[in-house]
Design an enzyme around this catalytic site. Sequence first.
Site, PDB file in Angstrom:
ATOM      1  N   GLU A 333       0.811  -1.228   0.000  1.00  0.00           N
ATOM      2  CA  GLU A 333       0.000   0.000   0.000  1.00  0.00           C
ATOM      3  C   GLU A 333       0.840   1.273   0.000  1.00  0.00           C
ATOM      4  OE1 GLU A 333      -3.923  -1.438   2.391  1.00  0.00           O
ATOM      5  OE2 GLU A 333      -2.147  -1.115   3.607  1.00  0.00           O
TER       6      GLU A 333
HETATM    7  C1  ACM Z   1      -1.973  -5.447   3.914  1.00  0.00           C
HETATM    8  O1  ACM Z   1      -3.055  -5.917   4.275  1.00  0.00           O
HETATM    9  N1  ACM Z   1      -1.866  -4.174   3.599  1.00  0.00           N
HETATM   10  C2  ACM Z   1      -0.775  -6.263   3.853  1.00  0.00           C
END
Ligand code: ACM
Length: 533
Positions: A333
């Site tokens: 992310e």
């Molecule tokens: C995640 O759930 N961002 C690894």
Amino acid sequence: MNRRRRRAVTAAVLAAVVLAGCAPAVQNGATVSIAVVPAPASLQPAEGAPFRLESASVTGEADAVATLSALVAARSGIDLAADGEGPAIDLRIERGGAAESYRLTADEASVVVTGADAAGLFYGVQSLGQLVQPSGDGWIIPAVEIDDAPRFAYRGVMLDVARHFHSVDTVKGYIDRAAGLKLNALHLHLSDDQGWRIHLASRPELTELASSTAVGGDEGGFYTKDDYREIVEHAASRHMIVVPEIDMPGHTHAVGLAYPELVEEPVITDHIRETARDYGGELPVKGTPYDGMAVGFSSLKIHDEATYDFVADVFGELAGMTPGPYLHLGGDEALGTPEEDFALFVSRASTIIADLGKTPIAWHEAGSAADLADSTIGQYWGYVQPTDGMDEKARGFVRNGAQLILSPADAIYLDMKYPTGPELGLTWANGPTSVQRAYDWEPSDVVEGIEESDILGVEAPMWAETIRTAADIDTMAFPRIAAAAEAAWSPATGDSDLRTWESFRTRVGTLGPLWTSLGIGFHPSGEIPWVTE
Ligand code: ACM
């Protein structure tokens, strides 16, 4: 009880022995079941009467004797060491089998557990503990033969101690619980936007300036080096490694509290504004602690050499503190980092870790980078049915010659809400997530085009935005953690009669009294036919 009377009782009990995975039966007042979770590679009810625990003696490896004695005492109140004149339980190591494998045989006269190594013996003892059950006026172990070995070498749980900090005692308790299900890796998510949780002598400002806060304005915290050593040693005593994660280049807002020169300004998107609106909290401001739940706004500076000095210091010190082979660099992310910069960063960070003699692990996003260190393990957190090309990113690690850890978020993210039950948890990963959904997936079917040998293992993460206490961890993990353990340890679905939801729910149901006796506050999900004694 004299021998003849015992024979009569056990014959009645034996008649009530039911096949593995089937519901317990009641006959002549005796209820007997042969249920082990995760499902063993081979399990056969044996000829003959069950073994009676009253007055049993136990001999063998000291650690295994202590582990079994504690399990038996918790479940039955019987003190094996104190009695010790009756039939014998023998716990020993016999080298030569597969790593972590064991063999367990029980009949009226004796119980023998042999492990190929200390871990295998420990797992055999865990299976034995699950088989202890009341019968009439006493306690028995059914006559059985088990030959067992893990499907995957890496069987993990992850605990997010960044969104909410969890004490050393809570972590040790989770280690005990996970090890009881034959899990062998504890991944600690030690840093995120909301806090930095590990003291490093090379960078003391991180814990001085960036550890005191948590989600929702709650109190933070951090592990001293002694705390971390205590966790690592406790894990080792339960045959688990610790995998420390420092999430980079995103999820790094807290780094900016200590080193503003290393981080970019937060990138505020509509998604960040919507999260603040829906879940509360302020928008992130550089240099100010962040206690909201948004993700994807922070980034390290990618084109500044000081960033790589920081990465080298952090992972260099962690490498020295961590006996296990893996260091996790995060990589998920990083929405505030331009794509090319992200690729450059994960390539350099993974190389720093590999040059330290450790194996890097990164979340699957990093699989799209061209120059990742060859050894980098990918951790897939997309869905069981992949979306948005996440499987393609995961295949990048395999093309690079490395393996994958599978953590499908819609199945084994343990912090997803249950369909009914506690108010705890989130739903973003296609939740709520039932116990059946946690169970009904097959590791080899998730990422198309990879082989069984491309899978290092399975890991069940517990993110902690809503998870504040040890009791919260228990209720969200149990029973779904058992589904993850079965995916990690047991034969593939289709290769064993035990690998069905119906068998699993029945076997898990028999563990309720053991879990209660061990102080595990599981969620009494209506999907499971819980046994009550
Ligand atoms: C995640 O759930 N961002 C690894």
